[in-house]
Design an enzyme around this catalytic site. Sequence first.
Site, PDB file in Angstrom:
ATOM      1  N   LYS A  32      -8.774 -11.417   1.777  1.00 20.43           N
ATOM      2  CA  LYS A  32      -8.942  -9.963   1.800  1.00 20.43           C
ATOM      3  C   LYS A  32     -10.320  -9.544   1.297  1.00 20.43           C
ATOM      4  O   LYS A  32     -10.955  -8.658   1.873  1.00 20.43           O
ATOM      5  CB  LYS A  32      -7.845  -9.263   0.994  1.00 20.43           C
ATOM      6  N   THR A  33     -10.803 -10.175   0.212  1.00 19.06           N
ATOM      7  CA  THR A  33     -12.112  -9.799  -0.339  1.00 19.06           C
ATOM      8  C   THR A  33     -13.211 -10.108   0.662  1.00 19.06           C
ATOM      9  O   THR A  33     -14.137  -9.306   0.868  1.00 19.06           O
ATOM     10  CB  THR A  33     -12.372 -10.537  -1.672  1.00 19.06           C
ATOM     11  N   ASP A 211      -9.792  -1.181  -2.496  1.00 21.02           N
ATOM     12  CA  ASP A 211      -9.242  -2.524  -2.696  1.00 21.02           C
ATOM     13  C   ASP A 211      -7.924  -2.417  -3.456  1.00 21.02           C
ATOM     14  O   ASP A 211      -7.719  -1.492  -4.244  1.00 21.02           O
ATOM     15  CB  ASP A 211     -10.262  -3.356  -3.492  1.00 21.02           C
ATOM     16  N   GLN A 242       2.832  -7.673  -2.851  1.00 21.96           N
ATOM     17  CA  GLN A 242       2.283  -8.004  -4.167  1.00 21.96           C
ATOM     18  C   GLN A 242       2.146  -6.765  -5.057  1.00 21.96           C
ATOM     19  O   GLN A 242       1.345  -6.740  -5.987  1.00 21.96           O
ATOM     20  CB  GLN A 242       0.924  -8.693  -4.015  1.00 21.96           C
ATOM     21  N   ARG A 568       0.708 -18.337  -6.041  1.00 21.64           N
ATOM     22  CA  ARG A 568      -0.445 -18.765  -6.868  1.00 21.64           C
ATOM     23  C   ARG A 568      -0.689 -20.265  -6.682  1.00 21.64           C
ATOM     24  O   ARG A 568      -1.755 -20.781  -7.051  1.00 21.64           O
ATOM     25  CB  ARG A 568      -0.204 -18.519  -8.372  1.00 21.64           C
TER      26      ARG A 568
END
Length: 665
Positions: A32-33, A211, A242, A568
């Site tokens: 995503k970033t 974001d 999330q 994770r």
Amino acid sequence: MDFLNELNDAQKEAATHIDGALLILAGAGSGKTKTITTRLAYLLSLGIDPSNTLTLTFTNKAASEMRERALRMIDNNAAHPPLLSTFHKFGLMFLKLYIHLINRKNTFVIIDSDDQKKILKSISTDLPMSFVSKEISKYKNSFLNADEVFSLAKDTTYKKLAHIYDKYQKYLLENNLVDFDDLLLLTYTILNENDDLCREISDKYQYIMVDEYQDTNEIQLLLLKKLCRTHNNICVVGDDDQSIYGFRGANHKNILNFEKDFDAKVIKLETNYRSTNQILKAANSLISFNKMRYDKKLKSALGDGKEIELLKSYNEMAEAEAIAKRIKNLIDRGVNPKEIAVLYRINALSRSIEDGLRTHGITYKLVGGMRFYEREEIKDLISYLRVFVNPNDDYSFKRIINKPKRGIGKTTILKLEEAKGNKSFLEFIKEDDLSFLSKKAAKTLKDLEKTIEFLSSLPIEELPEAIEKTLELSTSYKDEDKRRNVEEFYGMMHERKDLNLREFLNELSLESDQDKITDEMINVMTIHASKGLEFEHLFVIGMEEGFFPLNEADIEEERRLAYVAITRAKKELTLSYVESRYIRGQRSRVSKSRFLTEAGLIKGERVNLKEAPSGGMFKVGGLVKHKVFGTGRILGINKAGNKTKLKIDFGHNIREILSDFVEKA
């Protein structure tokens, strides 16, 4: 524009979207970033003025990282770099320019949470400060003033809270102070009351990006709508699966309603670059049980890996021992400790795992939290135990003289210190006349001394119940986490009945020594603290009903939290559960978390019954009841993934219903 070649098709489609609202649904580990920073670089490469862009994040670190990554992609010589900031920093910059519009001076000072608690404490000490500050924050983010809070109050506590809120607001105004909530609240107020200014600001920021949109609250949504007053060029990135910060005020519905609120296009990023197929299969299966979500399924770019391990232990000590051995084995094999993490749902579970790691000489870093034995409530309890062993321990006695609160203030303690001479506090209180104190204080101290004398005579295994009966220590803490931590410590005392109290404290002192500091440490943390991180080898403990999920919590948010925990893990994941734990001061049997079944890792009794080829408890021709459709007859039974689907005739109205939603008639 070579930088676009590094993206997959979905990422590229999102990064090159220019006009109109866009929701980028970015699954865990889907880049995503990279996508949002590439989109910013793409906009700038088209000649869009950087000063016309605004990117809002939740941390300064995220903002600076995204700015650097975007600018590295292009040759950008603009006089003004693009604005990337947190919501609150944007509010600060705005208020510096426009706070005069609500008759305030721009020389205001921002107070932090510690400053806020000091101010609240000066107003009233009747209620716990953490409770008061949280409630006031909720009121501000719900646009409620003190009068409205008072009118809504249903008991004396909340009426008192309304008065504190009123005095607090007046104090801020009189001293030209602004708290964190005001940075957004006052910004929104000014934009709402000044439409011309609202249009001007909206015209300035023609391209807005946000974001972690799933973490926004009500006021942030309203603020974004004001910033989009003259256009609809807003791009948000986030993952509804999330959304785990409801307790902080984040509104999960913001991301679910974005498509409708802004008439937005939706692009899903479903290719995961972090985890193996086995890990993602469990995550996908688990989260599919949530109803309030977008339908998406993560696919691994890495392929197959090791199967997820389920670790069953008798109790928390055996669990800690087993995990510590596995971690030691990984480190001995050359795995970097920084690539290993242990996660848990509630803080109280850290005690046993910390003890296990220390026993095996494994250094660890408690991320975003305080080591178990360093927590206030545990230090209070240990101070009581030290006084039981050594009545002359004045340092420990001073810590607990007013814990729980019994009306003994600093003045009383100073008078005692002056009067006692060479005697210890307890010795003086027991033997001497306390007439120099108020009758109430004198009686309270005499009673405390007798209580301590009584408790000092008890064996270690009887102390927890006796402490609670006489002192009500755990119930004196308003915070649920603190109560759980005290109960966890009581459990440990019960387990160590082979020691006397002095031996127990000596052993504890050795355990509580600061570990040697090293960069090469494994990570121990809550699941909330792990958001945004990733580890090669991951252990999640406490996978039991009542611990994860918590009984009193929103089950869909708990499931999202479990989804975050699982995703994770990069290569190896171990999910651990026990047969018994200490609950409310006593050892109790616990059952496996439903999440293990929902993730497709075990088959619980319910699932077995309904997954059997024959339909288990359901048979063709049998009658069933549905809460809406009434009674019907089963015409057919089919598999639907890991579920059973029944074809049912409800009075000549044929429907296909999952077996979970009916029962035998």
